[in-house]
Design a protein around this motif. Sequence first.
Motif, short mmCIF file in Angstrom:
data_model
loop_
_atom_site.label_atom_id
_atom_site.label_comp_id
_atom_site.label_asym_id
_atom_site.label_seq_id
_atom_site.Cartn_x
_atom_site.Cartn_y
_atom_site.Cartn_z
N ARG A 90 8.20 -0.67 6.32
CA ARG A 90 8.25 -1.69 5.26
C ARG A 90 6.83 -2.09 4.84
N HIS A 91 6.08 -1.09 4.37
CA HIS A 91 4.71 -1.35 3.93
C HIS A 91 4.71 -2.11 2.61
N SER A 149 -2.73 -11.15 7.85
CA SER A 149 -1.53 -10.78 8.62
C SER A 149 -0.40 -10.36 7.70
N TYR A 150 0.49 -9.54 8.21
CA TYR A 150 1.63 -9.05 7.42
C TYR A 150 2.49 -10.22 6.96
N GLU A 151 2.83 -11.12 7.87
CA GLU A 151 3.71 -12.23 7.53
C GLU A 151 3.14 -13.08 6.40
N ASP A 170 -0.75 -4.20 10.61
CA ASP A 170 -0.52 -5.32 11.51
C ASP A 170 0.37 -4.87 12.68
N GLN A 190 4.03 -5.88 13.00
CA GLN A 190 5.03 -5.26 12.12
C GLN A 190 5.16 -3.76 12.37
N ASN A 234 -0.59 -3.77 6.28
CA ASN A 234 0.04 -2.48 6.58
C ASN A 234 -0.39 -1.92 7.94
#
Length: 385
Positions: free
Chosen positions: A320-321, A39-41, A302, A305, A300
Motif C-alpha cells: 500500500r505505497h 512517517s507513513y501514518e 516506513d 508499514q 514508503n
Amino acid sequence: MQMNVASEQVPNPFSWYRKMRREHPVVYDEQADVWHVFSYEDVMRILADHATFHKVLIPPEVQNTINPILSSVLQADPHNHRRLHNIVMQAFSPQVLTTLEPRISEIIDGLLEQVIVTGEMDVTNDLAYPLPVSVIADLLGIPAELHGSFKDWCDTIKREPTIETTNPKFQKMGEYFRQVLNDRRLHPQDDLVSALVAAEINGQRLSEDELLGFCVVLLASGTNSSTGLIGNAIFCFDEQPEVMDILRAEPELMSGAIEEVLRYRAPIQALRRTTKKEVVLGKQHISVQQDVVAWIGSANHDEAQFPDPENFDIRRRPNRHLAFAHSIHLCVGAPLARLVAKKTLNSILKRLSDIRRRRDIPAVPVRSAWVSGLKTLPITFKVSP
C-alpha cells in the motif's frame, strides 16, 4: 531545526529517511519555514484529510502570472477537484486503456529498433522520455506533423516550474488546444480530448479552462510519471540482476514488480500541503496556514508499514505505497503510467538480454529533493535470440 534537504536527498535518501523517522518524524525547518513529515501514518493523513490540509501548488505571489487554465485544475477545492477527477478518470477507464495497447507497443518497438543494433542506449533519453510524449500526443489527438512542436512544449514544461502567460510557447500551446477543443465539439474523434469534451457526471461537463488545464497537467505529470517509473525500474533491476531473470521466466510478476519500484523509488518523493486549521502531528502542534511537506519516499520505507523496507521484493504483499498520492488527489495518470511501464519493461526483457548499466558513464540523477529520477541512464545489452 535547519536542514539542507536537497543535499541529503540526492541520490540515495534511504538512510536519511530512516534517521528522520526515528529522531524527527515531524520537524519544523526554521530556514524554510516549513514542517517536514516522514512517517507513513502521518503522510497518509496529510494526503487524505482535505478538511485540514489544502493542496496549494501555486504560491500566492505568482498566481497573477500563472496561466488560469492551469490554476483551474491545480487550485480546485476538494468538491470541484473530486468532480474534475471523476470526469477525467472516465477517459482513463480500462476500456480506453485497452484500445491504446497496440499503439503503445508500436511506439516501443520503433524506439527500440533505433538503438538495438548498437547494443547500447540511454534508457531515459532514448526510450523512457520520448515514449510517454508520443503516447500522450496520440491520446490528445495531436497529428504526426505536430509531434515535434508537442515535444518542444513538453520539454519547456519539464524545464520550467511555473507556466507563465507571457511565455510564447505556452501561448501557442493554449491556442492550439483551444482549436482542438472547438474541432472535437463539432467533429468528435476516437481520442482523449473528444472523450473529455463529452464526459459528464450528473449533467456537468468540464469548462474550457478546465479542459485546457487538464491538457497541460497531463503533459507535465504524464510524461514525468512514466519516464521516472521506467528509468527507476531499470535502475532497480540493475541493482538486483536476478530480478530480470525471474521476470523473464514469470512475466505475470511484472505488475507486482512495478508496484515495488513505485514503493522503493517513487518518481515523486514529496508533496506540499498547507494547513487550513490547527493540527497535531507526531505530538507537534502546527498552526493554521503552515506549509507541510509530506515525504512520500520516507513513508514508503516506513518499517511500521513495510516489513524489511530496504529489501526490493517484487513479490511484496500487501504493498500500500503512496507513490501516486492518495484519495481525491490520486494521480489521474497512474493507470496510464502503469500500463506504459508494464509494456515497456516486458518488451525490454523479451527483446534484450545481458542488460547492464554502464559503470564508465555515470547515471545522472535529477538534482531535486522532490523527484527521484535519472537524467541519463546508459546501459549495454545483447539482442535476445
